[in-house]
Scaffold this active site. Sequence first.
Site, PDB file in Angstrom:
ATOM      1  N   LYS A 158     -13.359 -68.572 -38.826  1.00 43.95           N
ATOM      2  CA  LYS A 158     -13.788 -69.936 -38.494  1.00 43.95           C
ATOM      3  C   LYS A 158     -12.741 -70.667 -37.679  1.00 43.95           C
ATOM      4  O   LYS A 158     -11.539 -70.467 -37.879  1.00 43.95           O
ATOM      5  CB  LYS A 158     -14.017 -70.743 -39.782  1.00 43.95           C
ATOM      6  N   GLY A 164     -20.821 -77.694 -35.814  1.00 41.40           N
ATOM      7  CA  GLY A 164     -22.120 -77.274 -35.281  1.00 41.40           C
ATOM      8  C   GLY A 164     -22.280 -75.763 -35.229  1.00 41.40           C
ATOM      9  O   GLY A 164     -23.003 -75.237 -34.395  1.00 41.40           O
ATOM     10  N   GLU A 288     -16.692 -78.038 -46.055  1.00 32.48           N
ATOM     11  CA  GLU A 288     -16.129 -79.095 -45.208  1.00 32.48           C
ATOM     12  C   GLU A 288     -16.571 -80.475 -45.649  1.00 32.48           C
ATOM     13  O   GLU A 288     -17.509 -80.612 -46.441  1.00 32.48           O
ATOM     14  CB  GLU A 288     -16.474 -78.867 -43.731  1.00 32.48           C
ATOM     15  N   ASN A 290     -17.960 -84.059 -44.087  1.00 31.83           N
ATOM     16  CA  ASN A 290     -18.470 -84.744 -42.907  1.00 31.83           C
ATOM     17  C   ASN A 290     -18.218 -86.236 -43.049  1.00 31.83           C
ATOM     18  O   ASN A 290     -18.717 -86.875 -43.966  1.00 31.83           O
ATOM     19  CB  ASN A 290     -19.962 -84.468 -42.723  1.00 31.83           C
ATOM     20  N   ARG A 292     -19.126 -89.126 -41.918  1.00 27.29           N
ATOM     21  CA  ARG A 292     -20.105 -90.009 -41.271  1.00 27.29           C
ATOM     22  C   ARG A 292     -21.332 -90.134 -42.167  1.00 27.29           C
ATOM     23  O   ARG A 292     -21.445 -89.423 -43.161  1.00 27.29           O
ATOM     24  CB  ARG A 292     -20.556 -89.386 -39.941  1.00 27.29           C
ATOM     25  N   VAL A 295     -27.847 -87.287 -41.137  1.00 25.55           N
ATOM     26  CA  VAL A 295     -29.277 -87.346 -40.832  1.00 25.55           C
ATOM     27  C   VAL A 295     -30.077 -87.461 -42.128  1.00 25.55           C
ATOM     28  O   VAL A 295     -31.002 -88.266 -42.238  1.00 25.55           O
ATOM     29  CB  VAL A 295     -29.703 -86.068 -40.061  1.00 25.55           C
TER      30      VAL A 295
HETATM   31  P1  ADP Z   1     -19.878 -76.270 -38.958  1.00 30.73           P
HETATM   32  O1  ADP Z   1     -18.798 -77.298 -39.103  1.00 30.73           O
HETATM   33  O2  ADP Z   1     -19.781 -75.525 -37.655  1.00 30.73           O
HETATM   34  O3  ADP Z   1     -21.243 -76.791 -39.267  1.00 30.73           O
HETATM   35  P2  ADP Z   1     -19.610 -75.105 -41.625  1.00 30.73           P
HETATM   36  O4  ADP Z   1     -18.299 -74.690 -42.156  1.00 30.73           O
HETATM   37  O5  ADP Z   1     -20.197 -76.374 -42.161  1.00 30.73           O
HETATM   38  O6  ADP Z   1     -19.530 -75.136 -40.021  1.00 30.73           O
HETATM   39  O7  ADP Z   1     -20.664 -73.954 -41.845  1.00 30.73           O
HETATM   40  C1  ADP Z   1     -21.973 -74.018 -41.303  1.00 30.73           C
HETATM   41  C2  ADP Z   1     -22.902 -73.130 -42.098  1.00 30.73           C
HETATM   42  O8  ADP Z   1     -22.436 -71.775 -42.076  1.00 30.73           O
HETATM   43  C3  ADP Z   1     -23.032 -73.481 -43.567  1.00 30.73           C
HETATM   44  O9  ADP Z   1     -24.049 -74.412 -43.816  1.00 30.73           O
HETATM   45  C4  ADP Z   1     -23.367 -72.150 -44.202  1.00 30.73           C
HETATM   46  O10 ADP Z   1     -24.758 -71.937 -44.092  1.00 30.73           O
HETATM   47  C5  ADP Z   1     -22.642 -71.153 -43.322  1.00 30.73           C
HETATM   48  N1  ADP Z   1     -21.338 -70.761 -43.898  1.00 30.73           N
HETATM   49  C6  ADP Z   1     -20.173 -71.458 -43.805  1.00 30.73           C
HETATM   50  N2  ADP Z   1     -19.170 -70.806 -44.450  1.00 30.73           N
HETATM   51  C7  ADP Z   1     -19.717 -69.687 -44.963  1.00 30.73           C
HETATM   52  C8  ADP Z   1     -19.184 -68.576 -45.720  1.00 30.73           C
HETATM   53  N3  ADP Z   1     -17.904 -68.499 -46.086  1.00 30.73           N
HETATM   54  N4  ADP Z   1     -20.054 -67.592 -46.065  1.00 30.73           N
HETATM   55  C9  ADP Z   1     -21.356 -67.639 -45.693  1.00 30.73           C
HETATM   56  N5  ADP Z   1     -21.886 -68.631 -44.967  1.00 30.73           N
HETATM   57  C10 ADP Z   1     -21.110 -69.649 -44.611  1.00 30.73           C
END
Ligand code: ADP
Length: 447
Positions: A158, A164, A288, A290, A292, A295
């Site tokens: 990541k 997004g 994470e 957010n 704000r 939606v």
């Molecule tokens: P962004 O900030 O790009 O939205 P997130 O960290 O919120 O990224 O992750 C977006 C989505 O990816 C999450 O809602 C979940 O569905 C999936 N996700 C995130 N981390 C994991 C993980 N460690 N294992 C499996 N799916 C994950």
Amino acid sequence: MFKRILVANRGEIALRIFRACREMGIETVAIFSEADRGAAYLDLADEAYCVGPPRATDSYLKMDRVISTAEIGNVQAIHPGYGFLAENAHFAEICRSCKIEFVGPSHEAMQLLGDKNAARDLARKADVPTVPGSDGLLENEAQALAIAHEIGFPVLIKASAGGGGRGMRVARNDLSLKSALQQAKAEAQAAFGNGDIYLEKYVGHPRHVEVQIMADTHGNVVHLWERDCTMQRRHQKLIEESPSPQLADETRQAMCEAAVRLVQAADYTNAGTVEFIVDEEGHHYFIELNARIQVEHPVTEMITGIDLIKAQILVAAGEPLPFAQEDIPSRGVAIECRINAEDPEHNFRPSPGKITHFVPPGGFGVRFDSHIHAGYEISPYYDSLIAKLIVHQPTRHDAIACMRRALSEMRIDGIKTTVPLLLKILETSDFVEGRVDTTFVERTWPS
Ligand code: ADP
């Protein structure tokens, strides 16, 4: 209290904020791009100013124009809504240096939590469970391989500045990890100007459950329960609901308490959402925060009876929260469907154009948050979300029946929408039984 607020957004969320302000006796100043000139929802603001050409980077994202409009409009605060400038710490800082309140957290808290690796660190310090993975940023390939072998494949790379769903890569073995590292780094560098990456275990078949929090500048922090946003397509949420079906009471309580601890540790104020994934065994992990309004905030408003936009404005004006934790109920079941101007038959491509005929849904327990009407022209320049349909009923069974009824009586002609897909999802036994994970849509309808 503020006399006038500028709403630095468009469409349904701008309208949502105008409405809250009107009820609070606060005047509103709207901004619009040339593409939104003459839109009917702008009539519900007290004043409206054009801030530039259609492209968001030339209008809604132009900080200097937004700030000078705030000066001309003589406002005391700016509400950013979601998207656009909502999580831009630099913008929040500029607002405050111009003596305009930013309706959101401090720029320091935003900066800290906008860095996902730093947020993860903070979560660990606040005793909030995080997904097993690297302790901090990845320094080299050998280190990434060693961690992956220790926690086991598959793993997820990541971007620390990510958002997004961008800058995320799954790796299932050594070879794919090596290429995922390079791709994720390059993508993050290109998209966010920051190539910092970290590693997490890839949680198979997770649910996405998030906790709404609200904090004031007097040290009060509360949670407003959870929302289940598992029904997604390519990490884009389609349906949200509260309470989360199939979530054990202890897990729900533990997540809500963890969210409050994290917010306290970050010295965070105003509305925020703490996102978790829940694995097949029911363990929850922070992913994470957010910074704000989201939606899907109406889902929480329906079950708690609390207007989150009004609460945000009170907090920004320095008032204490008008409710304590024990005053926040979770009553009945609320479900929201996002209605997008997209064509589900053609890979969800955007479907801009004129709405020729429109019949809104209504009736007991139905809320429709939207700026659309017959004759409204959907612009190709912005997000394809055009409406949110929210229902609130005593039980989940009633809520699903109400949502099906409301979706099928609504008519939006002239463009394609996601309504047929939403109706299909509501009919599946997996959804009805609450047995879905974030990969459900892609697995069920691969094409
Ligand atoms: P962004 O900030 O790009 O939205 P997130 O960290 O919120 O990224 O992750 C977006 C989505 O990816 C999450 O809602 C979940 O569905 C999936 N996700 C995130 N981390 C994991 C993980 N460690 N294992 C499996 N799916 C994950």
